[in-house]
Scaffold this active site. Structure first.
Site, PDB file in Angstrom:
ATOM      1  N   HIS A   1      96.775  -2.906  62.866  1.00  0.00           N
ATOM      2  CA  HIS A   1      97.531  -1.616  62.491  1.00  0.00           C
ATOM      3  C   HIS A   1      98.040  -0.618  63.871  1.00  0.00           C
ATOM      4  O   HIS A   1      97.388  -1.203  64.903  1.00  0.00           O
ATOM      5  CB  HIS A   1      97.069  -0.614  61.633  1.00  0.00           C
ATOM      6  CG  HIS A   1      95.610  -0.014  61.852  1.00  0.00           C
ATOM      7  ND1 HIS A   1      94.721  -0.736  62.271  1.00  0.00           N
ATOM      8  CD2 HIS A   1      95.440   1.340  62.007  1.00  0.00           C
ATOM      9  CE1 HIS A   1      93.574  -0.117  62.434  1.00  0.00           C
ATOM     10  NE2 HIS A   1      93.927   1.254  62.465  1.00  0.00           N
TER      11      HIS A   1
ATOM     12  N   HIS B   1      97.261   2.140  65.322  1.00  0.00           N
ATOM     13  CA  HIS B   1      96.462   3.072  65.752  1.00  0.00           C
ATOM     14  C   HIS B   1      96.073   2.582  67.189  1.00  0.00           C
ATOM     15  O   HIS B   1      95.576   1.466  67.345  1.00  0.00           O
ATOM     16  CB  HIS B   1      95.224   3.481  64.672  1.00  0.00           C
ATOM     17  CG  HIS B   1      95.485   4.454  63.916  1.00  0.00           C
ATOM     18  ND1 HIS B   1      94.802   4.431  62.511  1.00  0.00           N
ATOM     19  CD2 HIS B   1      96.590   5.278  63.718  1.00  0.00           C
ATOM     20  CE1 HIS B   1      95.433   5.548  61.893  1.00  0.00           C
ATOM     21  NE2 HIS B   1      96.295   6.020  62.480  1.00  0.00           N
TER      22      HIS B   1
ATOM     23  N   ASP C   1      93.282   2.558  68.973  1.00  0.00           N
ATOM     24  CA  ASP C   1      92.003   1.614  69.284  1.00  0.00           C
ATOM     25  C   ASP C   1      92.125   0.498  68.716  1.00  0.00           C
ATOM     26  O   ASP C   1      91.125  -0.464  68.913  1.00  0.00           O
ATOM     27  CB  ASP C   1      90.828   2.648  68.758  1.00  0.00           C
ATOM     28  CG  ASP C   1      91.042   2.687  67.319  1.00  0.00           C
ATOM     29  OD1 ASP C   1      92.244   2.930  66.511  1.00  0.00           O
ATOM     30  OD2 ASP C   1      89.950   2.896  66.580  1.00  0.00           O
ATOM     31  N   HIS C   2      93.252  -0.106  68.326  1.00  0.00           N
ATOM     32  CA  HIS C   2      93.490  -1.341  67.949  1.00  0.00           C
ATOM     33  C   HIS C   2      94.717  -2.187  68.622  1.00  0.00           C
ATOM     34  O   HIS C   2      94.841  -3.261  68.265  1.00  0.00           O
ATOM     35  CB  HIS C   2      93.690  -1.582  66.257  1.00  0.00           C
ATOM     36  CG  HIS C   2      92.677  -1.113  65.521  1.00  0.00           C
ATOM     37  ND1 HIS C   2      91.810  -1.988  64.790  1.00  0.00           N
ATOM     38  CD2 HIS C   2      91.855   0.231  65.428  1.00  0.00           C
ATOM     39  CE1 HIS C   2      90.781  -1.261  64.215  1.00  0.00           C
ATOM     40  NE2 HIS C   2      90.813   0.023  64.687  1.00  0.00           N
TER      41      HIS C   2
ATOM     42  N   HIS D   1      94.724   2.295  54.418  1.00  0.00           N
ATOM     43  CA  HIS D   1      94.320   3.054  55.548  1.00  0.00           C
ATOM     44  C   HIS D   1      95.132   4.207  55.775  1.00  0.00           C
ATOM     45  O   HIS D   1      96.517   4.276  55.193  1.00  0.00           O
ATOM     46  CB  HIS D   1      94.389   2.198  56.937  1.00  0.00           C
ATOM     47  CG  HIS D   1      93.707   2.899  58.132  1.00  0.00           C
ATOM     48  ND1 HIS D   1      92.352   3.639  58.005  1.00  0.00           N
ATOM     49  CD2 HIS D   1      93.859   2.977  59.409  1.00  0.00           C
ATOM     50  CE1 HIS D   1      92.055   4.138  58.982  1.00  0.00           C
ATOM     51  NE2 HIS D   1      92.884   3.689  60.098  1.00  0.00           N
TER      52      HIS D   1
ATOM     53  N   ASP E   1      91.161  -1.464  59.849  1.00  0.00           N
ATOM     54  CA  ASP E   1      90.480  -0.444  59.180  1.00  0.00           C
ATOM     55  C   ASP E   1      90.789  -0.040  57.694  1.00  0.00           C
ATOM     56  O   ASP E   1      92.117  -0.332  57.243  1.00  0.00           O
ATOM     57  CB  ASP E   1      90.903   0.727  59.786  1.00  0.00           C
ATOM     58  CG  ASP E   1      90.617   0.929  61.380  1.00  0.00           C
ATOM     59  OD1 ASP E   1      89.776  -0.023  61.942  1.00  0.00           O
ATOM     60  OD2 ASP E   1      90.821   2.102  62.015  1.00  0.00           O
TER      61      ASP E   1
ATOM     62  N   HIS F   1      83.485  -1.664  63.761  1.00  0.00           N
ATOM     63  CA  HIS F   1      84.260  -0.514  63.957  1.00  0.00           C
ATOM     64  C   HIS F   1      83.177   0.711  63.619  1.00  0.00           C
ATOM     65  O   HIS F   1      83.816   1.944  62.989  1.00  0.00           O
ATOM     66  CB  HIS F   1      85.058  -0.424  62.702  1.00  0.00           C
ATOM     67  CG  HIS F   1      86.221   0.521  63.091  1.00  0.00           C
ATOM     68  ND1 HIS F   1      86.493   1.738  62.716  1.00  0.00           N
ATOM     69  CD2 HIS F   1      87.508   0.295  63.982  1.00  0.00           C
ATOM     70  CE1 HIS F   1      87.532   2.241  63.040  1.00  0.00           C
ATOM     71  NE2 HIS F   1      88.090   1.488  63.929  1.00  0.00           N
TER      72      HIS F   1
END
Lengths: 301, 301
Positions: free
Chosen positions: B60, B62, B64-65, B140, B210, B268
């Protein structure tokens, strides 16, 4: 004025070297200059408080100078930052950041103010009562600016003995510091320069990366105290410098010499070199006061 | 099948922890799953050859990914990569990457192929003769997929002694491995299962991060050998998990138990926790075979 190098290598981040980013501490500001991938981790490693960064200057939109920015903006959000953040960068960056915030459905809770640059002439982009920042148009493969950070001249210093002898009421001291002549207790006009001293010489710092050898910048950075000039290559690899629009250590030194800079700091080394001392040796043949940028090094200027 | 964790913490990169990224080695593929900031440095640190990565799966959008992806793509270019690179990611990523390449005036010299995902149902997104990859729709805050990596069933094994006794010409061995009955030298039809053995059980790996606790995924990952399930929080902070659409260690274990997974790997973790052992303790109350993801750890599966 302190300069902390967070990263000073070109191209890709590696396990032991970082792409361009540095923090200039000047008159209580913490200016972040460029923001390659990994900058936020280097800020932590160098114990620089995130909340002190309020102005970020991005030279150009090659990844090794800004790929760490979107993550830093996002981290500020997670840390519930409230203070405004000003970003001075080439036109286009706002779109990149905004698109990524939109896709993440994660907007900053603080105000993000983009100052998008597109002028090809030097311009004043920041000013307060103590500091000015000008762009230095550079010649690179894409639109690029260096930045000139200048302290403003401060107040004059009182020559306390002379002031007391001149019998001046303390209420006038502020006016004296501002350079005015004042009347003393006996009604005489006292010339300012007879009882005050010159203010400390204001300091200046020029960041010039990335750029091909370009003498046009000399007029903009003349007498600068400290010049950071990129030296991606050594002179023996000059054949790579010209087409990629980078400079050699010798060329950086020529610019420092022509500008009569106080000190030259070299950086943006190609990762092809194992021993960066060679950059210093090469530059010192032209210009004496040369230092090498190193990741994690702080210059007390 | 080997799984190397490059980063397994949520939110921001820190000096000693990295955001999500992992490499799954399966049937000669090196699949990169998610690509937080710093991934390319972690690939180097873990001595994973850049050239072996041909498929990247992004869960996805976001940061941090995926904030490390544009830099990795750019580094591949600098390393003069020629092989195609396939990226499986939510719709929108192509625009982000393309915009940044345009602004840098730096296009890849290799072929960059985006497979943009938008389906809310599980779909087969990669297949060759040995492996299949399916999406696992997750719940999410933004559109998110997990990924199910499945080895295909391999050839049957010859029971050499039985094959020789059955007097079968060597020319038929390949057909036997493929499961066909064959005629022997005496003209008799020999039943395949009497002289061959079952192929090795194909392995499978599910990456689920997530996501909020979501029992709908159980049907998609039933009997999976290894399940990586996010556990951002411990149960005592469940009040944060629900609104942020994350899971607790207990919830991850419940999913593993319901799916009858072989092994559960947790990751995570929120950076609020100093001691991640507590995640294992919590999960083990529900499901026995639990391991903790750690940056730089390789699981030989």
């Amino acid at each position: 004025m302190n300069l902390t190098i967070l990263g000073c290598y070109s191209a890709t981040p590696r396990t032991n070297t970082n792409p361009t980013s540095q923090v200039l501490e000047i008159k209580n500001h913490m200016f972040l200059i460029d923001c390659g991938e990994g900058t936020q981790v280097e800020l932590r490693r160098n114990k620089i408080k995130f909340s002190r960064i309020k102005h970020i200057f991005i030279s150009h939109l090659h990844g090794d100078h800004y790929f760490g920015l979107v993550g830093l903006i996002s981290t500020f959000r997670l840390l519930t930052r409230e203070a405004d953040l000003h970003i001075y960068a080439p036109k286009g960056l706002k779109e990149v950041i905004t698109l990524q915030m939109k896709l993440a459905d994660s907007w900053t809770n603080y105000k993000l103010i983009f100052h998008e640059l597109s002028s090809k002439a030097s311009e004043l982009i920041f000013e307060d009562d103590k500091v000015q920042v000008y762009t230095i148009p550079l010649k690179h493969r894409v639109y690029t600016n260096g930045f000139l950070f200048k302290e403003k001249e401060g107040d004059r210093k009182l020559d306390i003995e002379a002031v007391e002898q001149a019998n001046i009421n303390i209420a006038y001291y502020r006016k004296l510091k501002q350079g005015f002549d004042v009347e003393n207790e006996d009604g005489e006009i006292i010339k300012n320069e007879t009882i005050t001293l010159k203010p400390k010489k204001p300091k200046s710092y020029a960041f010039c990366s990335d750029t091909v050898f370009n003498e046009e910048i000399v007029a903009l950075i003349r007498e600068v105290d400290v010049l950071y000039h990129e030296s991606t290559f050594l002179e023996k690899h000059k054949k790579y410098a010209d087409p990629t629009k980078h400079s050699t250590a010798k060329q950086a030194a020529l610019i420092a010499k022509q500008a009569n800079a106080g000190k030259l700091i070299l950086g943006h080394y190609s990762t092809r070199y194992d021993n960066i001392e060679d950059f210093k040796i090469e530059a010192k043949e032209i210009f004496n006061n040369v230092e090498l940028a190193k990741d994690g090094k702080t210059f007390k200027l």
